[in-house]
Design a protein around this motif. Structure first.
Motif, PDB file in Angstrom:
ATOM      1  N   PHE A 288       0.809  -1.212   0.000  1.00 59.07           N
ATOM      2  CA  PHE A 288       0.000   0.000   0.000  1.00 59.07           C
ATOM      3  C   PHE A 288       0.846   1.268   0.000  1.00 59.07           C
ATOM      4  O   PHE A 288       0.339   2.343  -0.313  1.00 59.07           O
ATOM      5  CB  PHE A 288      -0.995   0.004   1.156  1.00 59.07           C
ATOM      6  CG  PHE A 288      -2.151  -0.916   0.920  1.00 59.07           C
ATOM      7  CD1 PHE A 288      -3.178  -0.557   0.063  1.00 59.07           C
ATOM      8  CD2 PHE A 288      -2.205  -2.157   1.531  1.00 59.07           C
ATOM      9  CE1 PHE A 288      -4.240  -1.406  -0.187  1.00 59.07           C
ATOM     10  CE2 PHE A 288      -3.257  -3.022   1.297  1.00 59.07           C
ATOM     11  CZ  PHE A 288      -4.272  -2.644   0.440  1.00 59.07           C
ATOM     12  N   SER A 289       2.133   1.167   0.298  1.00 59.86           N
ATOM     13  CA  SER A 289       2.979   2.357   0.193  1.00 59.86           C
ATOM     14  C   SER A 289       3.177   2.741  -1.268  1.00 59.86           C
ATOM     15  O   SER A 289       3.505   3.882  -1.577  1.00 59.86           O
ATOM     16  CB  SER A 289       4.334   2.122   0.868  1.00 59.86           C
ATOM     17  OG  SER A 289       5.114   1.184   0.140  1.00 59.86           O
ATOM     18  N   GLN A 290       2.950   1.798  -2.177  1.00 57.70           N
ATOM     19  CA  GLN A 290       3.058   2.047  -3.616  1.00 57.70           C
ATOM     20  C   GLN A 290       1.694   2.166  -4.287  1.00 57.70           C
ATOM     21  O   GLN A 290       1.621   2.424  -5.491  1.00 57.70           O
ATOM     22  CB  GLN A 290       3.836   0.901  -4.285  1.00 57.70           C
ATOM     23  CG  GLN A 290       5.231   0.700  -3.757  1.00 57.70           C
ATOM     24  CD  GLN A 290       6.126   1.886  -4.078  1.00 57.70           C
ATOM     25  OE1 GLN A 290       6.096   2.399  -5.193  1.00 57.70           O
ATOM     26  NE2 GLN A 290       6.896   2.331  -3.113  1.00 57.70           N
ATOM     27  N   ASN A 291       0.636   1.933  -3.539  1.00 60.26           N
ATOM     28  CA  ASN A 291      -0.715   1.896  -4.117  1.00 60.26           C
ATOM     29  C   ASN A 291      -1.702   2.634  -3.226  1.00 60.26           C
ATOM     30  O   ASN A 291      -2.541   2.033  -2.581  1.00 60.26           O
ATOM     31  CB  ASN A 291      -1.169   0.447  -4.293  1.00 60.26           C
ATOM     32  CG  ASN A 291      -0.348  -0.292  -5.316  1.00 60.26           C
ATOM     33  OD1 ASN A 291      -0.536  -0.112  -6.502  1.00 60.26           O
ATOM     34  ND2 ASN A 291       0.588  -1.102  -4.852  1.00 60.26           N
ATOM     35  N   ASP A 292      -1.622   3.966  -3.213  1.00 61.31           N
ATOM     36  CA  ASP A 292      -2.536   4.728  -2.370  1.00 61.31           C
ATOM     37  C   ASP A 292      -3.799   5.157  -3.111  1.00 61.31           C
ATOM     38  O   ASP A 292      -4.839   5.332  -2.499  1.00 61.31           O
ATOM     39  CB  ASP A 292      -1.844   5.947  -1.772  1.00 61.31           C
ATOM     40  CG  ASP A 292      -2.743   6.668  -0.780  1.00 61.31           C
ATOM     41  OD1 ASP A 292      -3.149   6.019   0.218  1.00 61.31           O
ATOM     42  OD2 ASP A 292      -3.058   7.841  -1.004  1.00 61.31           O
ATOM     43  N   SER A 293      -3.729   5.295  -4.430  1.00 61.89           N
ATOM     44  CA  SER A 293      -4.936   5.681  -5.163  1.00 61.89           C
ATOM     45  C   SER A 293      -5.699   4.426  -5.583  1.00 61.89           C
ATOM     46  O   SER A 293      -5.115   3.357  -5.754  1.00 61.89           O
ATOM     47  CB  SER A 293      -4.586   6.504  -6.410  1.00 61.89           C
ATOM     48  OG  SER A 293      -4.006   5.687  -7.406  1.00 61.89           O
ATOM     49  N   LEU A 294      -7.006   4.570  -5.746  1.00 64.39           N
ATOM     50  CA  LEU A 294      -7.796   3.435  -6.215  1.00 64.39           C
ATOM     51  C   LEU A 294      -7.320   2.996  -7.592  1.00 64.39           C
ATOM     52  O   LEU A 294      -7.230   1.804  -7.874  1.00 64.39           O
ATOM     53  CB  LEU A 294      -9.279   3.796  -6.254  1.00 64.39           C
ATOM     54  CG  LEU A 294      -9.968   3.981  -4.910  1.00 64.39           C
ATOM     55  CD1 LEU A 294     -11.463   4.208  -5.112  1.00 64.39           C
ATOM     56  CD2 LEU A 294      -9.735   2.807  -3.994  1.00 64.39           C
ATOM     57  N   GLU A 295      -6.991   3.946  -8.449  1.00 62.65           N
ATOM     58  CA  GLU A 295      -6.525   3.607  -9.798  1.00 62.65           C
ATOM     59  C   GLU A 295      -5.264   2.746  -9.739  1.00 62.65           C
ATOM     60  O   GLU A 295      -5.163   1.734 -10.430  1.00 62.65           O
ATOM     61  CB  GLU A 295      -6.255   4.876 -10.597  1.00 62.65           C
ATOM     62  CG  GLU A 295      -5.845   4.608 -12.022  1.00 62.65           C
ATOM     63  CD  GLU A 295      -5.753   5.887 -12.831  1.00 62.65           C
ATOM     64  OE1 GLU A 295      -5.772   5.765 -14.072  1.00 62.65           O
ATOM     65  OE2 GLU A 295      -5.667   6.993 -12.263  1.00 62.65           O
ATOM     66  N   SER A 296      -4.325   3.117  -8.909  1.00 58.58           N
ATOM     67  CA  SER A 296      -3.084   2.358  -8.761  1.00 58.58           C
ATOM     68  C   SER A 296      -3.369   0.968  -8.194  1.00 58.58           C
ATOM     69  O   SER A 296      -2.798  -0.031  -8.652  1.00 58.58           O
ATOM     70  CB  SER A 296      -2.122   3.115  -7.844  1.00 58.58           C
ATOM     71  OG  SER A 296      -0.987   2.345  -7.567  1.00 58.58           O
ATOM     72  N   LEU A 297      -4.246   0.895  -7.217  1.00 54.40           N
ATOM     73  CA  LEU A 297      -4.597  -0.390  -6.617  1.00 54.40           C
ATOM     74  C   LEU A 297      -5.249  -1.310  -7.643  1.00 54.40           C
ATOM     75  O   LEU A 297      -4.888  -2.482  -7.763  1.00 54.40           O
ATOM     76  CB  LEU A 297      -5.523  -0.185  -5.419  1.00 54.40           C
ATOM     77  CG  LEU A 297      -5.985  -1.442  -4.690  1.00 54.40           C
ATOM     78  CD1 LEU A 297      -4.797  -2.238  -4.149  1.00 54.40           C
ATOM     79  CD2 LEU A 297      -6.947  -1.081  -3.579  1.00 54.40           C
TER      80      LEU A 297
END
Length: 94
Positions: free
Chosen positions: A71-80
């Motif tokens: 989650f340190s690399q995926n904070d936005s919904l788009e990134s997730l």
């Protein structure tokens, strides 16, 4: 019931995965599906704390074959969404 999204079966599967992940996020953050937008931040907009992160981590692990998200690399919904869909199809492209 048949669901088709996109131009081929792969696009349909990706769309179903995105819908599933959307449902998990809505459940964890107690939101309606129509409140979720790709630009939202898990921490700033949805208020993800360590408890909610653990809950979301466990659900993603359960629904997406043991996937562990950083989650340190995926904070936005788009990134997730991109991380989850991409990781599930890594083996397909090899």
């Amino acid at each position: 019931m048949c669901i088709k999204a996109g131009v081929n079966e792969l696009d349909s599967v990706k769309a179903l995965m995105t819908m599933s992940l959307n449902a998990l996020i809505a459940e964890v953050f107690d939101k309606d599906l129509d409140e979720l937008e790709l630009g939202l931040s898990l921490t700033q907009d949805l208020g993800m704390d360590s408890e909610k992160q653990q809950e979301l981590t466990a659900l993603i692990d359960e629904y997406f074959d043991g996937l562990v998200v950083d989650f340190s690399q995926n904070d936005s919904l788009e990134s997730l969404f991109q991380t989850v869909v991409t990781s599930e199809f890594e083996m397909v492209s090899r």
